[in-house]
Design an enzyme around this catalytic site. Structure first.
Site, PDB file in Angstrom:
ATOM      1  NE  ARG A 120      -3.982  -2.160   2.111  1.00  0.00           N
ATOM      2  CZ  ARG A 120      -3.827  -3.321   2.732  1.00  0.00           C
ATOM      3  NH1 ARG A 120      -2.773  -3.525   3.493  1.00  0.00           N
ATOM      4  NH2 ARG A 120      -4.731  -4.270   2.593  1.00  0.00           N
ATOM      5  CE  LYS A 142      -0.779  12.767 -15.545  1.00  0.00           C
ATOM      6  NZ  LYS A 142      -1.063  13.047 -16.977  1.00  0.00           N
ATOM      7  CD  GLU A 184       6.453  14.549 -23.499  1.00  0.00           C
ATOM      8  OE1 GLU A 184       5.882  15.620 -23.194  1.00  0.00           O
ATOM      9  OE2 GLU A 184       5.854  13.457 -23.529  1.00  0.00           O
ATOM     10  CE  LYS A 226       4.914  16.425 -15.238  1.00  0.00           C
ATOM     11  NZ  LYS A 226       5.158  15.149 -15.948  1.00  0.00           N
ATOM     12  CD  GLU A 236      -3.987  14.830 -16.339  1.00  0.00           C
ATOM     13  OE1 GLU A 236      -4.732  14.234 -17.128  1.00  0.00           O
ATOM     14  OE2 GLU A 236      -2.757  14.635 -16.257  1.00  0.00           O
ATOM     15  NE  ARG A 240       0.422  16.096 -13.526  1.00  0.00           N
ATOM     16  CZ  ARG A 240       1.052  15.356 -12.639  1.00  0.00           C
ATOM     17  NH1 ARG A 240       0.742  15.435 -11.355  1.00  0.00           N
ATOM     18  NH2 ARG A 240       2.004  14.522 -13.009  1.00  0.00           N
ATOM     19  CG  ASN A 244      -2.148  14.728 -20.702  1.00  0.00           C
ATOM     20  OD1 ASN A 244      -1.160  14.024 -20.551  1.00  0.00           O
ATOM     21  ND2 ASN A 244      -3.073  14.861 -19.770  1.00  0.00           N
ATOM     22  CG  HIS A 247       0.620  13.319 -24.261  1.00  0.00           C
ATOM     23  ND1 HIS A 247       1.254  14.493 -24.634  1.00  0.00           N
ATOM     24  CD2 HIS A 247       1.514  12.634 -23.506  1.00  0.00           C
ATOM     25  CE1 HIS A 247       2.475  14.509 -24.112  1.00  0.00           C
ATOM     26  NE2 HIS A 247       2.652  13.397 -23.434  1.00  0.00           N
ATOM     27  CG  HIS A 251      -1.460   8.273 -25.101  1.00  0.00           C
ATOM     28  ND1 HIS A 251      -2.026   8.701 -23.920  1.00  0.00           N
ATOM     29  CD2 HIS A 251      -0.126   8.484 -24.967  1.00  0.00           C
ATOM     30  CE1 HIS A 251      -1.088   9.155 -23.118  1.00  0.00           C
ATOM     31  NE2 HIS A 251       0.073   9.036 -23.726  1.00  0.00           N
ATOM     32  CG  HIS A 264       5.483   8.825 -24.974  1.00  0.00           C
ATOM     33  ND1 HIS A 264       4.113   8.718 -25.086  1.00  0.00           N
ATOM     34  CD2 HIS A 264       5.710   9.927 -24.207  1.00  0.00           C
ATOM     35  CE1 HIS A 264       3.537   9.689 -24.404  1.00  0.00           C
ATOM     36  NE2 HIS A 264       4.480  10.441 -23.875  1.00  0.00           N
TER      37      HIS A 264
END
Length: 359
Positions: A120, A142, A184, A226, A236, A240, A244, A247, A251, A264
């Site tokens: 956990r 993330k 990026e 960032k 997010e 935030r 993306n 993206h 993706h 990527h």
């Protein structure tokens, strides 16, 4: 060396940016390590940097063990995640064992997710070794693995204890990986800093030659942007999502082509151009703005057009995007260069018009 602080509601942590920092890891990371550590890396990075990190931990008298994973985006899945859990269980890792993610974005994401879920939650440290991971994925907490139907769909927000960005590691990057990271970097200028976009246009040749001073400046600037955004919106819920940019389209490219076929950053580059074209379709950008972004991406040796596949496939992949809200597709676009927005799209004809040249 330059240091930044990421201050989130959950906790704050430092980003160390500089040359030859892995050899100083014993000094820099001592406050963030516990009595036992696991270094998780991949086969490629292990051959280059694992011995130096082992030496740093030995200097501190920290008990440690290694978990070496296969290299590549195609291994960012449950099976590889279980290899980390196997190693932790076999070496009797407890809740105070520190996980160290030594590698690029895949390693950082999967190790972070392991840290978030093992017993956990256990502490972890990011040691990014690619440009993409140094300017983006290692910062902000993330963590995720991929699913065949969607990238990064299974994960958690879980912040590291520290980030150690050793710019010396970039010297061993293949040219294609350097370009992928540059996508990026360019993204930050496009979404929120026109002055930085100007600076990138003026310094792209030096950046591609990996000249130390401009490269360090680019990494620092992206990390600062960032860190500022994450401090305002850790999970997010708002701005935030601007990070993306490109993206959602990117993706979809990765999922359609097979993870790892397009890097990527390559997919994000083509996706950024599509995001600009969508903003054109909506009357927010001029064609010259899109061409400016595409031209800068081309100077970084990046693709500016996606592979061809059907509109139905595009929609199928993009409906699995994490920004989908109550069934409505949401895209990061631009009001103008340097100013991002979030746009809901309900009219599929708008997307069809945007994608038509590539179908």
């Amino acid at each position: 060396m330059r240091t930044l602080t990421v201050a989130t509601p959950s906790h704050q942590y430092p980003i160390f940016i500089g040359e030859n920092l892995i050899t100083q890891a014993d000094t820099l990371l001592k406050p963030y390590l516990s009595k036992k550590a696991a270094i998780v890396t991949n086969e490629t990075v292990a051959a280059l940097y694992l011995p130096a990190f082992q030496t740093a931990l030995n200097k501190l008298g920290i008990e440690h063990f290694d978990i070496v994973l296969p290299d590549g985006e195609q291994h960012k899945n449950w099976q590889t995640l279980n290899l980390i859990f196997d190693g932790l269980m076999q070496n009797r890792a407890d809740r105070k064992t520190t996980l160290i993610a030594l590698g690029g974005g895949v390693i950082g994401d999967i190790v972070g997710f392991a840290a978030a879920t093992y017993q956990r939650g256990i502490p972890f440290i990011q040691v990014p070794t690619t440009l993409l991971s140094q300017v983006d994925s290692s910062v902000g907490g993330k963590t995720a693995i991929n699913h065949p139907l969607g990238k990064n769909m299974i994960g958690a927000f879980y912040q590291p204890r520290a980030v150690l960005a050793d710019l010396s590691t970039l010297a061993t990057l293949p040219a294609r990986e350097l370009s992928a990271g540059m996508a990026e970097v360019i993204k930050y200028g496009a979404l929120g800093d026109l002055d930085f976009l100007d600076w990138l246009e003026n310094h792209m040749p030096e950046l591609m030659r990996q000249e130390p001073a401009p490269l360090a400046e680019a990494v620092y600037h992206c990390c600062k942007m960032k860190a500022d955004i994450v401090a305002q919106d850790e999970t997010e819920q708002g701005i935030r999502a601007w990070l993306n940019l490109g993206h959602t389209f990117g993706h979809a490219i990765e999922a359609e082509m097979g993870y790892g076929v397009w890097l990527h950053g390559e997919a994000v580059a083509a996706g950024m151009v599509l995001a600009c074209r969508l903003s054109e379709t909506l009357g927010r950008l001029k064609p010259a703005d899109t061409e400016r972004i595409a031209g800068l991406l081309e100077r970084a040796a990046l693709p500016v057009a996606p592979p061809r596949f059907t509109f139905e496939k595009w929609i199928e992949h993009m409906r699995h995007d994490k920004k989908v809200d109550s069934g409505t597709m949401r895209f990061v676009g631009l009001n103008r260069l340097g100013e991002a927005n979030i746009t809901e799209i309900t009219d599929m004809e708008i997307l069809h018009e945007t994608l038509q040249p590539y179908l």
